[in-house]
Design an enzyme around this catalytic site. Structure first.
Site, PDB file in Angstrom:
ATOM      1  N   GLU A   1       0.819  -1.208   0.000  1.00  0.00           N
ATOM      2  CA  GLU A   1       0.000   0.000   0.000  1.00  0.00           C
ATOM      3  C   GLU A   1       0.856   1.263   0.000  1.00  0.00           C
ATOM      4  OE1 GLU A   1      -3.103   0.284  -0.482  1.00  0.00           O
ATOM      5  OE2 GLU A   1      -3.968  -1.680  -0.056  1.00  0.00           O
TER       6      GLU A   1
ATOM      7  N   ARG B   1       0.379   3.744  -3.222  1.00  0.00           N
ATOM      8  CA  ARG B   1      -0.276   5.019  -2.906  1.00  0.00           C
ATOM      9  C   ARG B   1       0.733   6.154  -2.758  1.00  0.00           C
ATOM     10  NH1 ARG B   1      -5.676   3.878   0.547  1.00  0.00           N
ATOM     11  NH2 ARG B   1      -5.944   1.669   0.099  1.00  0.00           N
TER      12      ARG B   1
ATOM     13  N   ASP C   1      -4.412 -10.204  -8.316  1.00  0.00           N
ATOM     14  CA  ASP C   1      -4.760  -9.283  -9.399  1.00  0.00           C
ATOM     15  C   ASP C   1      -3.622  -8.478 -10.023  1.00  0.00           C
ATOM     16  OD1 ASP C   1      -4.524  -7.846  -7.049  1.00  0.00           O
ATOM     17  OD2 ASP C   1      -6.525  -6.976  -7.108  1.00  0.00           O
TER      18      ASP C   1
ATOM     19  N   GLU D   1     -12.579  -0.619  -9.967  1.00  0.00           N
ATOM     20  CA  GLU D   1     -12.119  -1.533 -11.012  1.00  0.00           C
ATOM     21  C   GLU D   1     -13.052  -1.622 -12.213  1.00  0.00           C
ATOM     22  OE1 GLU D   1     -10.015  -2.228  -7.352  1.00  0.00           O
ATOM     23  OE2 GLU D   1     -12.188  -2.354  -7.737  1.00  0.00           O
TER      24      GLU D   1
END
Length: 585
Positions: free
Chosen positions: A204, A208, A337, A471
């Protein structure tokens, strides 16, 4: 003080004769030396060393042997702060700084170098303003939603503050919200403290913060973003200090210690986490000239190429100690993913020169099509999950990014396969739209199933929530860019209206607990990816294609645009600059 009676010590405690005092002191000094030697050389004393080492000095590691954490790392991962702290840190103690590779540094390229190598202006001829009034009005509505949404100074995992601010920097700039952008930039300069002695998700923080700061630098050239991102990048490197070089998922940014998530099977690392570093780390090397960032992610790729893959598939859990798969659970949704996303995007970001990434991506796609892609009785194409050879006919919202991913990879696959991939991308995107249209709110659930007569609907109460995920809209944007089929803009507008109706609250936007309930219940949380991804993709969907053109920019998994690395152009620009500097001298 009462002294025990020893030879040479008077009962009155008045002192020692000189020769005896010398022997006693010699004995005492030997004892102290022995104790401190044991303290610093026995293998299980890392915690004790921290007492004596300087606070600014990381303790050495000791070897004892052998979209993601479901992208709700905002929920699950951050709530579970009792991970199984793996006690076998590193194959070697590696305190990494820019100086670590003195004498081995490559070329460092500037904002101006990257800007000169773009084929088109980043913001287009007219900031991507669409020519027709209806599309322009829709884009202005998205912009208004961004403007009305407070960019709050939130606390993120590890005590790093300002996730929403850093995540929204590029969105504000792209939308032309310059007053808000300048305020956010000032906050980064004055308040973004990267020395927090807290615990953070490597994944993360990378997508980010590192992604957000890199993107802000490449779009604006503001040096503060480059300064901050290079400092942060170096703080992430100790996570790679494992026997295999596969990083652990959690890192203390202050001490540099790392460990695996407590819920991860057998202390394993997660495919979508360690596989979603490549884009950002390559750019860290390009900006700094330090090859170490690139070496770290290339080592991951080397191990993945070497290890045996069941049916050509990549399971979600890998041991950072042994380098072996821990479970045979395969998903292109949560936990898997963005690994696949970063394969094709690494190829595209390399200006289509990274043939290894290209080969890995299309081999993975072949395995996914063979083993996971299914067609429902109602004609909907979906991607199931695979658990040791048994299919779970479930597709998560996170997996809906795959329509866009397959679309952008259609051009460069095996000969004659372009239309096949475009068709597959369109079918998956259609299925994900169906998951929205079949709910009462016209927003999609966290996961939907294709069993027991259900199609594209959540059959479990625990899957019925929506947390402002991007998404599906991401795939709309890519499919619009690739086909210009107007249905994708219409579907995007349906989502805008549903968000406005069901998720708008006084302080911004909130997720909802049940997309099938006509009366919604808010969860009172606004994820930072709503600003970074959901609104940005909607804004791009209603903009002309020359706003962040895909031939120049690749979006990381948090929708932060990074420029294509055109090495020859960058080298030529650098040579020209050096020649000009020589002439000046």
């Amino acid at each position: 003080m009462v002294l025990r009676k020893l030879p040479g010590v008077s009962a009155s405690g008045m002192g020692l004769r000189l020769s005896q005092k010398f022997v006693f002191l010699l004995f005492l000094s030997g004892l102290v030396t022995l104790c401190f030697g044991a303290l610093f050389f026995l293998p299980d004393t890392v915690r004790l060393k921290r007492i004596f080492l300087s606070k600014n000095e990381n303790p050495p590691s000791v070897t004892h042997g052998a979209r993601t954490v479901e992208r709700s790392v905002g929920s699950r991962a951050q709530e579970e702060w009792s991970p199984a702290r793996a006690q076998e840190p590193a194959a070697k103690d590696e305190r990494v700084t820019s100086a670590a590779h003195n004498g081995e540094r490559g070329s460092a390229y500037s904002y101006e170098a990257f800007k000169s190598c773009l084929l088109k202006p980043a913001l287009g001829k007219n900031q991507g303003t669409p020519p027709d009034s209806e599309t322009l009005q829709r884009r202005e509505k998205v912009k208004e939603n961004q403007l009305r949404t407070p960019v709050l100074c939130v606390v993120f995992a590890g005590g790093l503050r300002g996730a929403s601010i850093v995540d929204s920097l590029d969105t504000l700039y792209i939308m032309g919200l310059m007053e808000e952008y300048e305020e956010a930039k000032e906050w980064v300069q004055n308040n973004l403290d990267l020395n927090s002695n807290g615990e953070a998700s490597l994944f993360e923080v990378n997508i980010r913060y590192v992604g957000g700061l890199l993107s802000a630098y490449y779009l604006t050239g503001a040096e503060i973003f480059k300064q901050k991102v290079m400092e942060l990048g170096e703080k992430l490197l100790p996570a790679f200090n494992t026997p295999t070089g596969i990083p652990r998922g959690v890192i203390n940014l202050g001490s540099g210690t790392s460990w695996s998530w407590g819920w991860a099977s057998a202390g394993s690392s997660i495919l979508a986490e360690f596989g979603t570093l490549h884009l950002e780390f390559l750019h860290l090397s390009q900006l700094s000239g330090n090859p170490l960032f690139t070496e770290k992610v290339m080592n991951i790729r080397k191990l993945l190429n070497k290890i045996e893959k069941p049916h050509g598939l990549y399971p979600n859990f890998l041991s950072p100690v042994s380098g072996n798969w821990v479970q045979h659970h395969v998903s292109i949704g949560g936990l898997g993913d963005s690994f696949y996303e970063y394969l094709i995007k690494s190829y595209l970001m390399s200006d289509k020169t990274d043939q290894e990434a290209q080969k890995m991506y299309y081999s993975a796609m072949e395995a996914i099509e063979t083993n996971l892609v299914q067609k429902s009785p109602g004609g909907l194409t979906y991607v199931a999950e695979w658990r040791g050879g048994i299919l779970d006919h479930k597709m998560g919202h996170l997996a809906c990014f795959s329509g866009g991913m397959i679309g952008i990879g259609a051009d460069d696959g095996p000969a004659g396969q372009k239309q096949h991939y475009l068709d597959l991308a369109a079918e998956i995107t259609h299925t994900c739209h169906e998951s929205y249209s079949r709910s009462a709110t016209k927003l999609g659930p966290e996961a939907f199933r294709f069993d027991a007569g259900a199609e594209a609907t959540a059959t479990r109460l625990s899957d019925r929530y929506y947390i402002l995920r991007p998404e599906v809209i991401e795939s709309y944007m890519y499919m619009w860019r690739l086909t210009h089929d107007p249905k994708y803009r219409e579907w995007g507008w349906e989502a805008v209206e549903a968000l406005e109706k069901h998720c708008r609250v006084d302080a911004g936007f909130s997720g909802i607990r049940d997309v099938y309930a006509s009366t919604v219940s808010h969860d009172n949380m606004q994820q930072s990816f709503f600003l970074s991804e959901t609104l940005k993709y909607l804004y791009l969907l209603f903009s002309d294609d020359d706003l962040l053109p895909l031939e120049d920019w690749v979006f990381n998994t948090e929708a932060h645009p990074l420029p294509v690395i055109r090495k020859r152009c960058l080298q030529e620009h650098s040579a020209t600059q050096d020649h000009g500097q020589t002439n000046l001298e």
